[in-house]
Scaffold this motif. Structure first.
Motif, PDB file in Angstrom:
ATOM      1  N   GLY A   1       0.318   5.487  -4.474  1.00 34.96           N
ATOM      2  CA  GLY A   1      -0.197   6.036  -5.756  1.00 34.96           C
ATOM      3  C   GLY A   1      -0.508   7.663  -4.818  1.00 34.96           C
ATOM      4  O   GLY A   1      -0.821   8.729  -5.675  1.00 34.96           O
ATOM      5  N   GLN A   2      -0.282   7.949  -3.548  1.00 36.65           N
ATOM      6  CA  GLN A   2      -0.886   8.744  -2.782  1.00 36.65           C
ATOM      7  C   GLN A   2      -0.355  10.108  -3.325  1.00 36.65           C
ATOM      8  O   GLN A   2      -1.172  11.252  -3.424  1.00 36.65           O
ATOM      9  CB  GLN A   2      -0.421   8.876  -1.455  1.00 36.65           C
ATOM     10  N   LEU A   3       0.927  10.603  -3.635  1.00 37.94           N
ATOM     11  CA  LEU A   3       1.506  11.694  -4.075  1.00 37.94           C
ATOM     12  C   LEU A   3       0.741  12.201  -5.185  1.00 37.94           C
ATOM     13  O   LEU A   3       0.367  13.469  -5.322  1.00 37.94           O
ATOM     14  CB  LEU A   3       2.847  11.983  -4.171  1.00 37.94           C
TER      15      LEU A   3
ATOM     16  N   GLY B   1      -3.884  -6.684  12.600  1.00 33.59           N
ATOM     17  CA  GLY B   1      -3.197  -5.537  12.856  1.00 33.59           C
ATOM     18  C   GLY B   1      -3.711  -4.522  11.815  1.00 33.59           C
ATOM     19  O   GLY B   1      -4.780  -4.191  11.598  1.00 33.59           O
ATOM     20  N   GLU B   2      -2.548  -3.738  11.387  1.00 33.28           N
ATOM     21  CA  GLU B   2      -2.732  -2.451  10.635  1.00 33.28           C
ATOM     22  C   GLU B   2      -3.642  -2.682   9.311  1.00 33.28           C
ATOM     23  O   GLU B   2      -2.801  -3.647   8.267  1.00 33.28           O
ATOM     24  CB  GLU B   2      -1.429  -1.605  10.044  1.00 33.28           C
ATOM     25  N   ILE B   3      -4.773  -2.375   9.125  1.00 34.94           N
ATOM     26  CA  ILE B   3      -5.437  -2.570   7.885  1.00 34.94           C
ATOM     27  C   ILE B   3      -5.441  -1.236   7.012  1.00 34.94           C
ATOM     28  O   ILE B   3      -5.341  -1.476   5.738  1.00 34.94           O
ATOM     29  CB  ILE B   3      -6.663  -3.340   8.042  1.00 34.94           C
TER      30      ILE B   3
ATOM     31  N   ALA C   1       7.017   7.571  -2.470  1.00 37.71           N
ATOM     32  CA  ALA C   1       6.184   8.322  -1.389  1.00 37.71           C
ATOM     33  C   ALA C   1       6.449   8.051   0.022  1.00 37.71           C
ATOM     34  O   ALA C   1       6.196   8.941   0.875  1.00 37.71           O
ATOM     35  CB  ALA C   1       4.832   7.829  -1.711  1.00 37.71           C
ATOM     36  N   GLU C   2       6.614   6.950   0.494  1.00 41.29           N
ATOM     37  CA  GLU C   2       6.632   6.616   2.031  1.00 41.29           C
ATOM     38  C   GLU C   2       8.469   6.998   2.499  1.00 41.29           C
ATOM     39  O   GLU C   2       8.329   6.847   3.626  1.00 41.29           O
ATOM     40  CB  GLU C   2       6.387   5.149   1.965  1.00 41.29           C
ATOM     41  N   GLY C   3       9.138   7.177   1.580  1.00 38.93           N
ATOM     42  CA  GLY C   3      10.425   7.539   1.964  1.00 38.93           C
ATOM     43  C   GLY C   3      11.190   6.317   2.641  1.00 38.93           C
ATOM     44  O   GLY C   3      12.172   6.625   3.295  1.00 38.93           O
TER      45      GLY C   3
ATOM     46  N   ILE D   1      -5.830   0.611  -2.091  1.00 39.62           N
ATOM     47  CA  ILE D   1      -7.067   1.545  -2.450  1.00 39.62           C
ATOM     48  C   ILE D   1      -6.626   2.847  -1.598  1.00 39.62           C
ATOM     49  O   ILE D   1      -6.679   2.827  -0.421  1.00 39.62           O
ATOM     50  CB  ILE D   1      -8.528   1.101  -2.041  1.00 39.62           C
ATOM     51  N   GLU D   2      -6.557   3.908  -2.402  1.00 34.71           N
ATOM     52  CA  GLU D   2      -5.943   5.111  -1.662  1.00 34.71           C
ATOM     53  C   GLU D   2      -6.847   6.495  -2.170  1.00 34.71           C
ATOM     54  O   GLU D   2      -6.593   7.263  -3.135  1.00 34.71           O
ATOM     55  CB  GLU D   2      -4.561   5.522  -2.095  1.00 34.71           C
ATOM     56  N   PRO D   3      -8.010   6.538  -1.168  1.00 36.04           N
ATOM     57  CA  PRO D   3      -8.981   7.836  -1.398  1.00 36.04           C
ATOM     58  C   PRO D   3      -8.233   9.139  -0.857  1.00 36.04           C
ATOM     59  O   PRO D   3      -7.229   8.982   0.218  1.00 36.04           O
ATOM     60  CB  PRO D   3     -10.084   7.618  -0.451  1.00 36.04           C
TER      61      PRO D   3
HETATM   62  O1  4AD Z   1       0.576   2.227   5.757  1.00 40.45           O
HETATM   63  P1  4AD Z   1       1.044   2.307   4.545  1.00 40.45           P
HETATM   64  O2  4AD Z   1       2.521   2.159   4.281  1.00 40.45           O
HETATM   65  O3  4AD Z   1       0.558   3.741   3.739  1.00 40.45           O
HETATM   66  C1  4AD Z   1       0.794   4.262   2.687  1.00 40.45           C
HETATM   67  O4  4AD Z   1       1.229   3.635   1.664  1.00 40.45           O
HETATM   68  C2  4AD Z   1       0.242   5.667   2.414  1.00 40.45           C
HETATM   69  N1  4AD Z   1       0.743   6.363   1.202  1.00 40.45           N
HETATM   70  C3  4AD Z   1      -1.253   5.632   2.266  1.00 40.45           C
HETATM   71  C4  4AD Z   1      -1.999   6.886   2.104  1.00 40.45           C
HETATM   72  O5  4AD Z   1      -2.348   7.550   3.139  1.00 40.45           O
HETATM   73  N2  4AD Z   1      -2.668   6.910   0.866  1.00 40.45           N
HETATM   74  O6  4AD Z   1       0.276   1.202   3.695  1.00 40.45           O
HETATM   75  C5  4AD Z   1      -1.231   1.332   3.567  1.00 40.45           C
HETATM   76  C6  4AD Z   1      -1.730   0.055   3.787  1.00 40.45           C
HETATM   77  C7  4AD Z   1      -1.449  -0.783   5.115  1.00 40.45           C
HETATM   78  O7  4AD Z   1      -2.134  -0.322   6.185  1.00 40.45           O
HETATM   79  C8  4AD Z   1      -1.507  -2.294   4.844  1.00 40.45           C
HETATM   80  O8  4AD Z   1      -2.887  -2.640   5.055  1.00 40.45           O
HETATM   81  C9  4AD Z   1      -1.168  -2.300   3.549  1.00 40.45           C
HETATM   82  O9  4AD Z   1      -1.152  -0.806   2.971  1.00 40.45           O
HETATM   83  N3  4AD Z   1       0.120  -2.575   3.289  1.00 40.45           N
HETATM   84  C10 4AD Z   1       0.503  -3.989   2.855  1.00 40.45           C
HETATM   85  N4  4AD Z   1      -0.129  -5.199   2.646  1.00 40.45           N
HETATM   86  C11 4AD Z   1       0.207  -5.890   2.124  1.00 40.45           C
HETATM   87  N5  4AD Z   1       1.810  -6.222   1.863  1.00 40.45           N
HETATM   88  C12 4AD Z   1       2.638  -5.164   2.500  1.00 40.45           C
HETATM   89  N6  4AD Z   1       3.905  -5.269   2.240  1.00 40.45           N
HETATM   90  C13 4AD Z   1       2.081  -4.020   2.752  1.00 40.45           C
HETATM   91  N7  4AD Z   1       2.423  -2.634   3.154  1.00 40.45           N
HETATM   92  C14 4AD Z   1       1.382  -2.143   3.424  1.00 40.45           C
END
Ligand code: 4AD
Ligand code: MG
Length: 462
Positions: free
Chosen positions: A208-210, A384-386, A166-168, A246-248
């Protein structure tokens, strides 16, 4: 007689009645005539004090009741004479379920390091800190389901074994039943998956996004909540190879709706913790992080800042700071940049939007400037990024052009592309890293300490 959990007992305090409690001995002290046992059964951070009149018990039984032993106590609940507790139990009978070897029990002394605790992750639940963390983790999982259920979202179970990335980013664990010692090859040297279990290349999902999008474009609002796997070699306090996300995903949401939901959602979870996990939070606030509860309240009370990636780059450039990683339009932001924005410049959570398309995934909605996409990252203090998310590209032609540009395996994504052919709709979604949320809510500093059994590079014990 039926056992009462200690949490229930301390809440209802039925003084003058006979009760049964069962749990693990935290400490034992006293003398030849009277013994005090602090007993904990995991239902609460609080112990119940068991008072034992030594003369009425077998001496060898009392000798065997050491730290870590498991016992059942029947006795009278009385108001406590001593300080530190309101009620205590006068032991009538004690049954010893399991002795503990006092010499070798690893949790004897106070003040073990977190690193040591990870080596004994099978026993660390028995400490106050990890008991608090994992009770809070449970409460947050429950609150997530409650939040979405109350809003009419459907919990969708997306596959754990998948053929898509999904993330490529290509950071996937392969799933195969092939004999690794003799892997069948095609004539061109590539792996021949024809006779593998699924007859094709498969891996553990990174998101699980796609599949979630497929559900949203029919059910309306869905969310996933499951394990995700990333084979990135990131040995940091914020990364796991196996984490929960969690992916809404919502039909008819634009980026603004998406940001509003993300902000409301995390604020709901934080206030749920403050209302329902107060004793555990108070403990963590005292022992782990003195600023914890203030920080939780601060995030609740303040609006998140919302600015574009481009504005963020301008702020970072104007800061005059010496960065370890260079700042410049088009470069991805590093933890040091995110933390500067959140912890120094704005001093509150920040949502960054409209990132350069080159550093984001193929599915994000393209802006008219042809340079940026409708991405959003939610950045938190200390974390940072949550959250990462976006509005999705719903236009078939634009989506396929991007897939080709990025050399994604187009034919594997036929089902994803079909949704853009048959009744496409504007839609958005995001992913919240569950362990990063738990880090924030508990004030713990390493992600390995908020998941029961962490999976990180070179580490899959237990
Ligand atoms: O930013 P990410 O990679 O986004 C996705 O996977 C999209 N498909 C989400 C979507 O739009 N449905 O990952 C989402 C979040 C990140 O912001 C971070 O909080 C967490 O997942 N995350 C991790 N947490 C722990 N260990 C890692 N290796 C993580 N990678 C991402
Ligand atoms: Mg991200």
């Amino acid at each position: 007689m039926k056992r009462t959990k200690i949490k229930e007992l301390l809440k209802t305090a039925p003084v003058g009645t006979e009760v049964v409690v069962k749990g693990w001995v935290r400490t034992k002290r006293g003398n030849k005539s009277i013994v005090f046992i602090a007993l904990n059964d995991g239902s609460t951070i609080n112990n119940i004090q068991v008072v034992v009149d030594a003369a009425s018990f077998d001496e060898s039984l009392l000798k065997d009741i050491t730290t870590g032993a498991c016992i059942a106590v029947t006795g009278n609940l009385v108001e406590s004479q001593g300080q530190g507790q309101n009620v205590e139990i006068n032991a009538g009978t004690i049954e010893l379920y399991g002795k503990s070897d006092a010499e070798t029990y690893p949790l004897q002394k106070k003040g073990h390091s977190m690193e040591f605790m990870r080596e004994i992750a099978h026993l660390r639940f028995r400490t106050n800190t990890f008991g608090a963390v994992f009770r809070i983790r449970h409460a947050m999982a429950f609150a997530i389901h409650k939040y979405f259920n109350d809003k009419g979202f459907f919990y969708l179970h997306t596959p754990i074994i998948t053929g898509s990335d999904a993330e490529g980013a290509g950071e996937m664990f392969h799933v195969t039943t092939m004999d690794l010692k003799s892997i069948p090859k095609n004539e061109d040297g590539s792996v021949d998956y024809k006779n593998d279990f699924f007859g094709r290349e498969t891996n553990l999902t990174v998101s699980g996004q796609l599949e979630g999008e497929l559900g949203a474009l029919s059910l309306g609002d869905i969310y996933t909540f499951g394990p995700t796997f990333r084979a990135e070699n990131s040995n940091t306090p914020r990364h796991l190879a196996e984490f929960w996300m969690i992916e809404p995903e919502m039909a008819f949401y634009d980026l603004k709706d998406n940001m509003d939901l993300a902000e409301e959602f995390v604020k709901y979870l934080i206030s749920y913790a403050l209302e329902n996990c107060r004793e555990d939070l108070d403990f963590l606030n005292n022992m782990i992080d003195k600023g914890l509860i203030d920080r939780l309240n601060f995030v609740l009370k303040n609006d998140f800042v919302r600015i574009s990636y481009t504005e963020a780059v301008e702020i970072l450039t104007a800061s005059g700071k010496k960065w370890e990683f260079q700042v410049g339009w088009g470069r991805d932001l590093q933890a040091e940049h995110e933390r500067y924005l959140v912890e120094e410049h704005f001093n509150r959570p920040v949502i960054l939007t409209d990132y350069p398309k080159a550093i984001k995934a193929f599915y994000m909605k393209q802006n008219d400037d042809n340079n940026t996409v409708r991405a959003m990252d939610v950045l938190f203090p200390g974390i940072g990024e949550i959250i990462g998310g976006s509005q999705r590209e719903e236009n078939y032609d634009k989506l396929i052009a991007r897939i080709r540009e990025m050399k994604m395996p187009e034919k594997d994504l036929w089902w994803y592309l079909d949704t853009r052919k048959f009744g496409t709709a504007p839609h958005s979604g995001f992913g919240l890293g569950f362990e990063r949320l738990i880090l924030f809510v508990t004030g713990m500093s390493n992600i390995r300490d908020v998941i029961p059994f962490p999976r990180t590079p070179k580490n899959a014990e237990f």
